[in-house]
Enzyme design. Structure first.
Site, PDB file in Angstrom:
ATOM      1  N   PHE A 135       9.968  -9.771  -6.730  1.00  0.00           N
ATOM      2  CA  PHE A 135       8.652  -9.931  -7.349  1.00  0.00           C
ATOM      3  C   PHE A 135       7.703  -8.966  -6.673  1.00  0.00           C
ATOM      4  O   PHE A 135       7.530  -9.006  -5.445  1.00  0.00           O
ATOM      5  CB  PHE A 135       8.123 -11.359  -7.207  1.00  0.00           C
ATOM      6  N   ASP A 220       7.986  -3.644   0.611  1.00  0.00           N
ATOM      7  CA  ASP A 220       6.902  -4.502   0.135  1.00  0.00           C
ATOM      8  C   ASP A 220       6.687  -5.618   1.148  1.00  0.00           C
ATOM      9  O   ASP A 220       7.473  -6.555   1.245  1.00  0.00           O
ATOM     10  CB  ASP A 220       7.280  -5.075  -1.229  1.00  0.00           C
ATOM     11  N   LYS A 249      -2.382  -9.762   0.546  1.00  0.00           N
ATOM     12  CA  LYS A 249      -2.419 -11.187   0.877  1.00  0.00           C
ATOM     13  C   LYS A 249      -3.164 -11.494   2.180  1.00  0.00           C
ATOM     14  O   LYS A 249      -4.373 -11.502   2.219  1.00  0.00           O
ATOM     15  CB  LYS A 249      -1.000 -11.769   0.866  1.00  0.00           C
TER      16      LYS A 249
END
Length: 401
Positions: A135, A220, A249
């Site tokens: 994802f 990532d 985040k």
């Protein structure tokens, strides 16, 4: 008077329903706790999906945001600010990036992935290899790298030639990556797939394969970075250096931010003036918040706390010996509780009723991504709350172990 239910009902009339019906109306937070509009307190073990790294209302973060709000909130990318430069310098130092490395600041994880993908395509190659279960975001470029069919199918084609290989399968990786591949994109831990760590040696195999074919290794770290796994960046535990790293985040503790690090002159030179940009990225408020987070993670030794508290939580959950708990996987304070049957949604609702917020990341797994300031005593609140909820909501086979 605002009530939780009333606001939930109103939200369905005014907000686009891409997230489904929200679970609660939250109005304030302090430390590792949040309160709903009815005054009920919850232990927050999700932290905005690994975002609120310092919890809620941390004095250092509040002070940084207040200072920036008084001094300068936004200037656009026609100008630079001292905090923007300081943040770039700090990230490059923490990443142990070589000379010639650079930072691009944006607003979110999916934007960071879009920028990284542009860097890859500037190699002149058009193929990208990503992982099954991956994802990377919801915008079209990032979505092209995201594996779940339900997310992808309504929006194909994407204009990017992406090949997916099984996560952790070195043979499939080496058989797929050749000199037509621009980049291999990989998460050190697949968060949305259920908190699945890369098998030992796999990130090193990605590095070796990319080096052998002159493809870029894009790591990532959007969910795993900035101390969540007990290291500044999760890939550092694997002894590899990527060509590109994406962050977001937890970097600014809840203030929207994203970042892309390009390693070395050759990679940093792939994107030139006018080939990418952002209006809000790197604004003074976000940079001040990010610096406060980095200072606090270092100053309060939250890397060590993430490791110690995460290990304690994993041992305690397994130590319950409950037949509905099949495993606890993950690193630091990014964990998943594996369940013996597919009732994570019901278990999540039961825990919410008991005052604990978790995430049903998969039908058979609960995700835990709490603030890095979580204490072992707070972690034990979940350990105490979980067994009665499991007893009421799961249909596991057999009796107590």
């Amino acid at each position: 008077m605002t009530t939780s239910q009333g606001t939930l009902d109103r939200s369905q009339e005014v907000l686009l329903g891409v997230f489904g019906r929200p679970r609660l109306t939250l109005v304030r937070g302090a430390g590792c706790h949040v309160w709903d509009a009815d005054g009920r307190r919850y232990l927050d073990l999700l932290a905005g999906i690994a975002v609120s790294s310092l919890g809620h209302g941390h004095p250092a973060l509040v002070a940084a945001i207040e200072r920036a709000a008084r001094e300068l909130v936004h200037v656009s990318n026609f100008f630079v600010t001292p905090d923007q430069v300081r943040l770039g310098e700090r990230l490059l130092t923490l990443a142990q990036a070589p000379a010639g490395s650079r930072v691009f600041l944006c607003n979110s994880g999916t934007e960071a992935v879009e920028a990284a993908l542009k860097v890859a395509l500037r190699t002149g190659r058009r193929r990208v290899v990503a992982m099954e279960g991956a994802f990377h975001g919801r915008t079209l470029g990032a979505l092209a790298l995201t594996h779940r069919v339900a997310y992808r199918e309504p929006f194909v084609p994407f204009g990017v030639d992406v090949t997916f290989v099984p996560f952790g399968d070195e043979a499939a990786l080496r058989a797929t990556v050749d000199d037509t591949v621009a980049a291999v994109v990989v998460e050190p831990i697949q968060g949305e797939a259920g908190v699945l760590p890369a098998p030992p040696g796999f990130l090193r195999a990605v590095r070796e394969t990319c080096s052998a074919t002159d493809a870029l290794m894009i790591v990532d770290e959007i969910q795993t970075g900035v101390g969540r796994t007990g290291r500044w960046f999760a890939h550092q535990a694997h002894g590899v250096q990527p060509d590109v790293m994406t962050l977001a985040k937890g970097l600014a503790g809840g203030v929207p931010i994203g970042a892309v690090l390009t390693y070395g002159d050759a990679v940093s030179g792939l994107l030139g003036a006018g080939q990418h940009g952002t209006t809000f990225g790197g604004n003074p408020l976000a940079c001040a918040a990010a610096l406060a987070v980095l200072d606090t993670v270092a100053g309060e030794d939250l890397l060590a706390r993430a490791t110690a508290t995460g290990d304690h939580l994993g041992r305690a959950l397994l130590g319950l010996g409950h037949p509905a708990v099949t495993e606890v996987r993950g690193v630091g304070l990014l964990r998943a509780v594996g369940l013996a049957d597919e009732r994570s949604t019901e278990v999540t609702a039961g825990l919410q009723g008991a005052g604990v917020i978790v995430n049903p990341v998969r039908p058979d797994a609960l995700r835990l991504a709490p603030p890095l300031i979580l204490t072992t005593d707070q972690a034990d609140e979940l350990v105490l709350a979980l067994p009665p909820v499991l007893d009421q909501t799961t249909a596991f086979q057999g009796g107590p172990r």
